[in-house]
Scaffold this motif. Sequence first.
Motif, PDB file in Angstrom:
ATOM      1  N   VAL A 180       0.862  -1.186   0.000  1.00 46.34           N
ATOM      2  CA  VAL A 180       0.000   0.000   0.000  1.00 46.34           C
ATOM      3  C   VAL A 180       0.891   1.225   0.000  1.00 46.34           C
ATOM      4  O   VAL A 180       1.793   1.346   0.839  1.00 46.34           O
ATOM      5  N   TRP A 181       0.640   2.164  -0.919  1.00 43.77           N
ATOM      6  CA  TRP A 181       1.407   3.404  -0.954  1.00 43.77           C
ATOM      7  C   TRP A 181       0.849   4.386   0.069  1.00 43.77           C
ATOM      8  O   TRP A 181      -0.356   4.579   0.161  1.00 43.77           O
ATOM      9  N   ALA A 230      -4.865   2.912   1.976  1.00 38.57           N
ATOM     10  CA  ALA A 230      -4.502   4.176   2.614  1.00 38.57           C
ATOM     11  C   ALA A 230      -4.839   5.314   1.682  1.00 38.57           C
ATOM     12  O   ALA A 230      -4.678   5.190   0.458  1.00 38.57           O
ATOM     13  N   ASP A 231      -5.332   6.397   2.233  1.00 40.67           N
ATOM     14  CA  ASP A 231      -5.590   7.605   1.448  1.00 40.67           C
ATOM     15  C   ASP A 231      -4.604   8.679   1.882  1.00 40.67           C
ATOM     16  O   ASP A 231      -4.695   9.183   3.011  1.00 40.67           O
ATOM     17  N   PRO A 232      -3.650   9.051   1.020  1.00 41.85           N
ATOM     18  CA  PRO A 232      -2.638  10.041   1.423  1.00 41.85           C
ATOM     19  C   PRO A 232      -3.215  11.419   1.708  1.00 41.85           C
ATOM     20  O   PRO A 232      -2.633  12.173   2.491  1.00 41.85           O
ATOM     21  N   SER A 234      -6.188  12.374   3.188  1.00 37.17           N
ATOM     22  CA  SER A 234      -6.802  12.489   4.514  1.00 37.17           C
ATOM     23  C   SER A 234      -6.043  11.749   5.596  1.00 37.17           C
ATOM     24  O   SER A 234      -6.213  12.026   6.787  1.00 37.17           O
ATOM     25  N   GLY A 235      -5.218  10.773   5.210  1.00 33.67           N
ATOM     26  CA  GLY A 235      -4.536   9.928   6.176  1.00 33.67           C
ATOM     27  C   GLY A 235      -5.342   8.724   6.620  1.00 33.67           C
ATOM     28  O   GLY A 235      -4.897   7.964   7.488  1.00 33.67           O
ATOM     29  N   LEU A 236      -6.515   8.509   6.027  1.00 32.79           N
ATOM     30  CA  LEU A 236      -7.353   7.383   6.425  1.00 32.79           C
ATOM     31  C   LEU A 236      -6.678   6.062   6.075  1.00 32.79           C
ATOM     32  O   LEU A 236      -6.183   5.873   4.965  1.00 32.79           O
ATOM     33  N   LEU A 237      -6.684   5.133   7.025  1.00 32.33           N
ATOM     34  CA  LEU A 237      -6.141   3.790   6.842  1.00 32.33           C
ATOM     35  C   LEU A 237      -7.244   2.770   7.060  1.00 32.33           C
ATOM     36  O   LEU A 237      -8.005   2.876   8.022  1.00 32.33           O
ATOM     37  N   LEU A 238      -7.323   1.770   6.186  1.00 30.14           N
ATOM     38  CA  LEU A 238      -8.223   0.630   6.344  1.00 30.14           C
ATOM     39  C   LEU A 238      -7.373  -0.571   6.740  1.00 30.14           C
ATOM     40  O   LEU A 238      -6.407  -0.903   6.054  1.00 30.14           O
ATOM     41  N   ILE A 239      -7.754  -1.208   7.839  1.00 24.85           N
ATOM     42  CA  ILE A 239      -6.918  -2.205   8.500  1.00 24.85           C
ATOM     43  C   ILE A 239      -7.699  -3.492   8.706  1.00 24.85           C
ATOM     44  O   ILE A 239      -8.903  -3.462   8.954  1.00 24.85           O
ATOM     45  N   ARG A 240      -7.006  -4.621   8.583  1.00 21.13           N
ATOM     46  CA  ARG A 240      -7.596  -5.909   8.953  1.00 21.13           C
ATOM     47  C   ARG A 240      -6.762  -6.498  10.085  1.00 21.13           C
ATOM     48  O   ARG A 240      -5.540  -6.639   9.952  1.00 21.13           O
ATOM     49  N   SER A 241      -7.416  -6.803  11.202  1.00 23.58           N
ATOM     50  CA  SER A 241      -6.690  -7.274  12.379  1.00 23.58           C
ATOM     51  C   SER A 241      -7.561  -8.230  13.177  1.00 23.58           C
ATOM     52  O   SER A 241      -8.791  -8.153  13.146  1.00 23.58           O
ATOM     53  N   ASP A 242      -6.900  -9.130  13.911  1.00 22.15           N
ATOM     54  CA  ASP A 242      -7.628 -10.008  14.829  1.00 22.15           C
ATOM     55  C   ASP A 242      -7.460  -9.548  16.274  1.00 22.15           C
ATOM     56  O   ASP A 242      -7.739 -10.304  17.210  1.00 22.15           O
ATOM     57  N   HIS A 248     -10.002 -14.235  14.732  1.00 18.99           N
ATOM     58  CA  HIS A 248     -11.062 -13.789  13.824  1.00 18.99           C
ATOM     59  C   HIS A 248     -10.751 -12.372  13.356  1.00 18.99           C
ATOM     60  O   HIS A 248     -10.720 -11.436  14.160  1.00 18.99           O
ATOM     61  N   ASP A 249     -10.518 -12.220  12.053  1.00 18.69           N
ATOM     62  CA  ASP A 249     -10.158 -10.919  11.514  1.00 18.69           C
ATOM     63  C   ASP A 249     -11.346  -9.970  11.512  1.00 18.69           C
ATOM     64  O   ASP A 249     -12.484 -10.377  11.244  1.00 18.69           O
ATOM     65  N   ARG A 250     -11.076  -8.697  11.791  1.00 19.36           N
ATOM     66  CA  ARG A 250     -12.070  -7.635  11.735  1.00 19.36           C
ATOM     67  C   ARG A 250     -11.532  -6.482  10.898  1.00 19.36           C
ATOM     68  O   ARG A 250     -10.321  -6.243  10.840  1.00 19.36           O
ATOM     69  N   LEU A 251     -12.440  -5.746  10.257  1.00 24.80           N
ATOM     70  CA  LEU A 251     -12.070  -4.533   9.546  1.00 24.80           C
ATOM     71  C   LEU A 251     -12.087  -3.352  10.510  1.00 24.80           C
ATOM     72  O   LEU A 251     -13.038  -3.192  11.289  1.00 24.80           O
ATOM     73  N   GLY A 252     -11.053  -2.541  10.459  1.00 26.61           N
ATOM     74  CA  GLY A 252     -10.980  -1.362  11.288  1.00 26.61           C
ATOM     75  C   GLY A 252     -10.429  -0.194  10.518  1.00 26.61           C
ATOM     76  O   GLY A 252     -10.032  -0.315   9.362  1.00 26.61           O
ATOM     77  N   TRP A 253     -10.407   0.957  11.175  1.00 30.61           N
ATOM     78  CA  TRP A 253      -9.856   2.146  10.534  1.00 30.61           C
ATOM     79  C   TRP A 253      -9.099   2.984  11.544  1.00 30.61           C
ATOM     80  O   TRP A 253      -9.356   2.959  12.743  1.00 30.61           O
ATOM     81  N   GLY A 254      -8.115   3.711  11.031  1.00 30.03           N
ATOM     82  CA  GLY A 254      -7.336   4.634  11.834  1.00 30.03           C
ATOM     83  C   GLY A 254      -6.886   5.775  10.949  1.00 30.03           C
ATOM     84  O   GLY A 254      -7.217   5.833   9.764  1.00 30.03           O
ATOM     85  N   VAL A 255      -6.112   6.669  11.517  1.00 33.81           N
ATOM     86  CA  VAL A 255      -5.614   7.829  10.789  1.00 33.81           C
ATOM     87  C   VAL A 255      -4.105   7.900  10.966  1.00 33.81           C
ATOM     88  O   VAL A 255      -3.607   7.844  12.097  1.00 33.81           O
ATOM     89  N   LEU A 256      -3.390   7.996   9.866  1.00 32.53           N
ATOM     90  CA  LEU A 256      -1.937   8.037   9.901  1.00 32.53           C
ATOM     91  C   LEU A 256      -1.472   9.247  10.711  1.00 32.53           C
ATOM     92  O   LEU A 256      -1.841  10.381  10.429  1.00 32.53           O
TER      93      LEU A 256
END
Length: 398
Positions: A180-181, A230-232, A234-242, A248-256
């Motif tokens: 991801v860039w 990742a959106d450069p 806004s800094g929005l990040l889409l994340i997959r984590s357990d 069990h993987d879940r979708l999450g979001w954060g900001v760089l």
Amino acid sequence: MTACAIETTAEDDDRDDPRGDGRGGERPGGAAWPTGFTITANGAYAARLAGDGDALYVERWTLDGPEPYAVPLPLDQPEEAGTQLLPLADGRVLVARRVDGRRNTFSLLYPTGPATGELQLGAVEAPGSERLVLLPPSPDGICAYALCVGPDSSTLWLVAGGAFGPEQVAEVKGRCSGGVWLDRTGRMLALDRQLDDGPVKAVAVDLERGGEVTPLLQITEDSDDRLLLADPDSGLLLIRSDAPSPGHDRLGWGVLGSLRPVRFPECLRLDDAALTPFAVQPGQVLMPESCAVALRIDAAGGSWVGTWQPSSRRLGQLAAPAGWLAGAGLWTAEGVLRLPYATAGAPCGLADVEAPGEPEPEPECGAGPEPVAVAEEPRVCRPVPLQEAPLTDRKPAG
């Protein structure tokens, strides 16, 4: 150290009109990865393998005109089903072919009159169990990168856009995947890395510092934390984590660069379907909560489209156009989702879908932080980036 070797056959010095339409190149800006249909970072071109059965050929789509149109780029021999494609911002298409089970060759295809021009760039050896994959289109629209994954380390190759054919630009300890860039210049690349048999953690690779690696995601010590998009702007990040539910993987979001934790909205958790984000709305500078996100929804009944914003408390669901090239599409800065499709009657189509309006809030899917369930000692999701991993004043992670 991986044993990828290089063979150079030609320089990338072609000066023909690669677009085939008399227009010059353009400077870029995100698209889905991976699908059978790949879009340039600036949304101007796309490429896919077309044809029937074993008679496959490269097809380039032009997306930035009044109407989309496709240009076939066939050669004397059909392409293999495993051929990898990457369109460039000047209209050429990078083709990566696996030869003899270990040699990966690269060339650029472009229309020239009624025929197809081909510029051979060279080859990279990936012996034994190693595999080589093309990374998503670079934001600069000129360079193309490939990742050669070995048992103990991964090498990053510049396979187009260099002066002398493929060249190794970095080596990263561990087995890497994703790609991801993180910026608009093509300098910062995020990879999902696994060291030995440990958890998967996203790291940032600085291509202007010789491939310097710094941590990017570490929600908990033992969680698998992958960066999907990742959106450069806004800094929005889409994340997959357990991290919220180990195993069990879940979708999450954060900001760089934010001090707020990663959040895992309940509306992005479906019991009977899988969600995969494939596009983020650009141009929302410093407004990550307002970015529209497009997701592919896969269930037993087929695939369709989901739309969501971090400020929203619901997942919108839309019927995909007939013939949708599932998992492909892009947002305009104005909030219109463009979905490519191909049918017998319309072999090159682009459906514009307006995102649904802001839904009524539901308290169970708030944008605020949600607790992360961890066995034994409870922890809170750490900010993104984590610990010593801001993208300034970085410390190497090895």
